[in-house]
Design an enzyme around this catalytic site. Structure first.
Site, PDB file in Angstrom:
ATOM      1  N   ALA A 124       0.808  -1.220   0.000  1.00 10.66           N
ATOM      2  CA  ALA A 124       0.000   0.000   0.000  1.00 10.66           C
ATOM      3  C   ALA A 124       0.841   1.270   0.000  1.00 10.66           C
ATOM      4  CB  ALA A 124      -0.935  -0.020   1.211  1.00 10.66           C
ATOM      5  N   SER A 125       2.143   1.136  -0.199  1.00 13.98           N
ATOM      6  CA  SER A 125       3.003   2.314  -0.109  1.00 13.98           C
ATOM      7  C   SER A 125       3.047   3.116  -1.410  1.00 13.98           C
ATOM      8  CB  SER A 125       4.425   1.888   0.266  1.00 13.98           C
ATOM      9  OG  SER A 125       4.925   0.998  -0.697  1.00 13.98           O
ATOM     10  N   ARG A 126       2.498   2.553  -2.474  1.00 13.06           N
ATOM     11  CA  ARG A 126       2.534   3.241  -3.772  1.00 13.06           C
ATOM     12  C   ARG A 126       1.331   2.819  -4.616  1.00 13.06           C
ATOM     13  NH1 ARG A 126       6.587   1.370  -6.936  1.00 13.06           N
ATOM     14  NH2 ARG A 126       7.395  -0.227  -5.540  1.00 13.06           N
TER      15      ARG A 126
ATOM     16  N   ASN B 250      -2.701  -7.035  -2.683  1.00 11.39           N
ATOM     17  CA  ASN B 250      -2.352  -6.146  -3.797  1.00 11.39           C
ATOM     18  C   ASN B 250      -0.865  -6.154  -4.153  1.00 11.39           C
ATOM     19  OD1 ASN B 250      -2.622  -3.513  -5.490  1.00 11.39           O
ATOM     20  ND2 ASN B 250      -1.116  -3.007  -3.916  1.00 11.39           N
TER      21      ASN B 250
ATOM     22  N   SER C 151      -4.458  -9.413 -12.819  1.00 11.13           N
ATOM     23  CA  SER C 151      -4.087  -8.547 -13.948  1.00 11.13           C
ATOM     24  C   SER C 151      -4.800  -9.048 -15.195  1.00 11.13           C
ATOM     25  CB  SER C 151      -2.575  -8.616 -14.192  1.00 11.13           C
ATOM     26  OG  SER C 151      -2.254  -8.078 -15.457  1.00 11.13           O
TER      27      SER C 151
ATOM     28  N   TYR D 171       5.044 -13.501 -15.030  1.00 14.72           N
ATOM     29  CA  TYR D 171       4.046 -12.583 -14.446  1.00 14.72           C
ATOM     30  C   TYR D 171       2.629 -13.066 -14.777  1.00 14.72           C
ATOM     31  CZ  TYR D 171       1.545  -8.203 -13.447  1.00 14.72           C
ATOM     32  OH  TYR D 171       0.668  -7.258 -12.951  1.00 14.72           O
TER      33      TYR D 171
ATOM     34  N   ALA E 104       1.558 -16.016 -15.593  1.00 11.11           N
ATOM     35  CA  ALA E 104       1.232 -17.287 -14.915  1.00 11.11           C
ATOM     36  C   ALA E 104       0.925 -17.050 -13.432  1.00 11.11           C
ATOM     37  CB  ALA E 104       2.391 -18.268 -15.063  1.00 11.11           C
TER      38      ALA E 104
ATOM     39  N   LYS F 159      -0.313 -14.348 -12.125  1.00 19.70           N
ATOM     40  CA  LYS F 159      -1.595 -13.647 -12.018  1.00 19.70           C
ATOM     41  C   LYS F 159      -2.757 -14.578 -12.398  1.00 19.70           C
ATOM     42  CE  LYS F 159      -0.193  -9.645 -10.530  1.00 19.70           C
ATOM     43  NZ  LYS F 159      -0.654  -9.113  -9.236  1.00 19.70           N
TER      44      LYS F 159
HETATM   45  P1  NDP Z   1       3.685  -0.428  -7.869  1.00 15.94           P
HETATM   46  O1  NDP Z   1       4.950  -0.948  -8.440  1.00 15.94           O
HETATM   47  O2  NDP Z   1       3.332   1.003  -7.999  1.00 15.94           O
HETATM   48  O3  NDP Z   1       3.633  -0.805  -6.290  1.00 15.94           O
HETATM   49  C1  NDP Z   1       3.903  -2.105  -5.874  1.00 15.94           C
HETATM   50  C2  NDP Z   1       3.638  -2.227  -4.394  1.00 15.94           C
HETATM   51  O4  NDP Z   1       3.944  -3.591  -3.997  1.00 15.94           O
HETATM   52  C3  NDP Z   1       4.527  -1.318  -3.560  1.00 15.94           C
HETATM   53  O5  NDP Z   1       3.757  -0.803  -2.492  1.00 15.94           O
HETATM   54  C4  NDP Z   1       5.613  -2.257  -3.032  1.00 15.94           C
HETATM   55  O6  NDP Z   1       6.108  -1.899  -1.744  1.00 15.94           O
HETATM   56  C5  NDP Z   1       4.829  -3.555  -2.899  1.00 15.94           C
HETATM   57  N1  NDP Z   1       5.709  -4.735  -2.880  1.00 15.94           N
HETATM   58  C6  NDP Z   1       6.487  -5.240  -3.865  1.00 15.94           C
HETATM   59  N2  NDP Z   1       7.150  -6.325  -3.433  1.00 15.94           N
HETATM   60  C7  NDP Z   1       6.790  -6.518  -2.140  1.00 15.94           C
HETATM   61  C8  NDP Z   1       7.139  -7.469  -1.141  1.00 15.94           C
HETATM   62  N3  NDP Z   1       8.002  -8.475  -1.358  1.00 15.94           N
HETATM   63  N4  NDP Z   1       6.567  -7.356   0.091  1.00 15.94           N
HETATM   64  C9  NDP Z   1       5.701  -6.353   0.346  1.00 15.94           C
HETATM   65  N5  NDP Z   1       5.320  -5.414  -0.559  1.00 15.94           N
HETATM   66  C10 NDP Z   1       5.877  -5.505  -1.784  1.00 15.94           C
HETATM   67  O7  NDP Z   1       2.546  -1.363  -8.459  1.00 15.94           O
HETATM   68  P2  NDP Z   1       1.034  -1.068  -8.847  1.00 15.94           P
HETATM   69  O8  NDP Z   1       0.391  -0.216  -7.846  1.00 15.94           O
HETATM   70  O9  NDP Z   1       0.982  -0.714 -10.272  1.00 15.94           O
HETATM   71  O10 NDP Z   1       0.470  -2.570  -8.736  1.00 15.94           O
HETATM   72  C11 NDP Z   1      -0.306  -3.058  -7.656  1.00 15.94           C
HETATM   73  C12 NDP Z   1      -0.862  -4.407  -8.049  1.00 15.94           C
HETATM   74  O11 NDP Z   1      -1.655  -4.270  -9.234  1.00 15.94           O
HETATM   75  C13 NDP Z   1       0.231  -5.436  -8.385  1.00 15.94           C
HETATM   76  O12 NDP Z   1      -0.149  -6.698  -7.890  1.00 15.94           O
HETATM   77  C14 NDP Z   1       0.236  -5.445  -9.906  1.00 15.94           C
HETATM   78  O13 NDP Z   1       0.687  -6.651 -10.425  1.00 15.94           O
HETATM   79  C15 NDP Z   1      -1.226  -5.186 -10.219  1.00 15.94           C
HETATM   80  N6  NDP Z   1      -1.456  -4.661 -11.558  1.00 15.94           N
HETATM   81  C16 NDP Z   1      -0.954  -3.425 -11.927  1.00 15.94           C
HETATM   82  C17 NDP Z   1      -1.184  -2.950 -13.211  1.00 15.94           C
HETATM   83  C18 NDP Z   1      -0.673  -1.634 -13.679  1.00 15.94           C
HETATM   84  O14 NDP Z   1      -0.816  -1.335 -14.877  1.00 15.94           O
HETATM   85  N7  NDP Z   1      -0.092  -0.796 -12.838  1.00 15.94           N
HETATM   86  C19 NDP Z   1      -1.942  -3.737 -14.195  1.00 15.94           C
HETATM   87  C20 NDP Z   1      -2.411  -4.995 -13.698  1.00 15.94           C
HETATM   88  C21 NDP Z   1      -2.169  -5.418 -12.429  1.00 15.94           C
HETATM   89  P3  NDP Z   1       7.453  -1.017  -1.486  1.00 15.94           P
HETATM   90  O15 NDP Z   1       7.551   0.002  -2.565  1.00 15.94           O
HETATM   91  O16 NDP Z   1       7.202  -0.421  -0.137  1.00 15.94           O
HETATM   92  O17 NDP Z   1       8.601  -1.990  -1.474  1.00 15.94           O
END
Ligand code: NDP
Length: 236
Positions: free
Chosen positions: A8-10, A81, A133, A146, A148, A150
């Site tokens: 949830a940080s981004r 998420n 996704s 990725y 697979a 999802k």
């Molecule tokens: P971002 O790259 O903007 O953010 C990813 C988030 O996941 C960050 O908060 C990050 O935390 C966290 N994260 C990654 N690895 C870990 C870990 N090992 N443990 C805990 N937290 C982790 O991604 P989006 O917001 O774009 O994506 C969110 C979800 O939506 C994902 O599952 C993605 O696959 C899915 N999605 C996104 C699409 C898009 O176009 N953006 C399309 C389809 C699906 P931190 O930064 O603090 O490390």
């Protein structure tokens, strides 16, 4: 209600966490490497009388997930998420990379759902929402790992919906199309324009498009095992 949002940080997770907090829920929002965004959000929500607690969690670690649930002390709504993407030819995907993608995108949902289900079964009510996704539905070239992972989330969702339905718990997926977040920042303006053109509704999605869908699924009483595409028609 107690709501846990991973990653949830981004991007999408940040928007989902804020939406539930502004609905009046007690939100536990996880971060791993990005430490600055959630404290700032938490502070501004607090001024408006809402509650969001940032919690460190590495979703690939069973111990870290268990600690998260201990801090929250309960869970009515879980949003799985956190996720990572990668773009590579099949021949360049190492075993280590495959495992990293699967641990982050799929094992994480298993670990968190297992913890959450204990609280939800006891209450005979719960919501689990998995962020899959569009690529999990239709597959993407050079993203076999990725896609697979999802697609695995969608299978996990369907199975869990059947298992947990009798306990009053719904389990659904959201399959976002192209959403403007850091995950897509490597794409050039030309790539983005091409993706936009492929999207019937003619624009790139916003994180709030996904949080609206998550709020809808949290409020839906009679929908389970579904995958809701939220991508303006992209990838249909
Ligand atoms: P971002 O790259 O903007 O953010 C990813 C988030 O996941 C960050 O908060 C990050 O935390 C966290 N994260 C990654 N690895 C870990 C870990 N090992 N443990 C805990 N937290 C982790 O991604 P989006 O917001 O774009 O994506 C969110 C979800 O939506 C994902 O599952 C993605 O696959 C899915 N999605 C996104 C699409 C898009 O176009 N953006 C399309 C389809 C699906 P931190 O930064 O603090 O490390």
């Amino acid at each position: 209600m107690t709501v846990i949002v991973t990653g949830a940080s981004r991007g999408i997770g940040l928007s989902i966490a804020e939406s539930f907090a502004r609905r009046g829920d007690r939100v536990f929002a996880t971060y791993k490497n990005t430490t600055h965004t959630l404290p700032a959000l938490s502070e501004s929500l607090q001024k408006d009388g809402f509650s969001l607690t940032p919690v460190f969690c590495d979703v690939t670690s069973e111990a870290s997930i268990k600690e998260l649930f201990e801090v929250a002390g309960g869970c009515d709504i879980l949003i799985n998420n956190a996720g990572i993407a990668d773009f590579n030819l099949l021949s360049d995907i190492t075993e280590k990379l495959w495992d990293k993608i699967f641990d982050t995108n799929l094992k994480s949902a298993f670990l968190a759902s297992r913890e959450a289900s204990r609280y939800m079964i006891a209450k005979k009510w719960g919501r689990i929402i998995n962020i899959s996704s569009v690529w999990g539905v239709v597959g993407a070239s050079c993203e076999a790992h990725y896609s697979a992972s999802k697609a695995g989330l969608i299978g996990f969702t369907r199975a869990l919906a059947k298992e947990l339905g009798p306990s009053g718990i719904t389990v659904n997926c959201i399959a976002p199309g192209v959403i403007e977040t850091d995950m897509n920042e490597h794409l050039s303006p030309a790539d983005m324009a091409a993706l936009c053109e492929e999207t019937p509704l003619g624009r790139i999605g916003k994180p709030s498009d996904i949080s609206h869908a998550a709020l809808f699924l949290a409020e839906a009483d009679f929908i389970t095992g579904e995958t809701l595409s939220v991508g303006g028609g992209f990838g249909m």
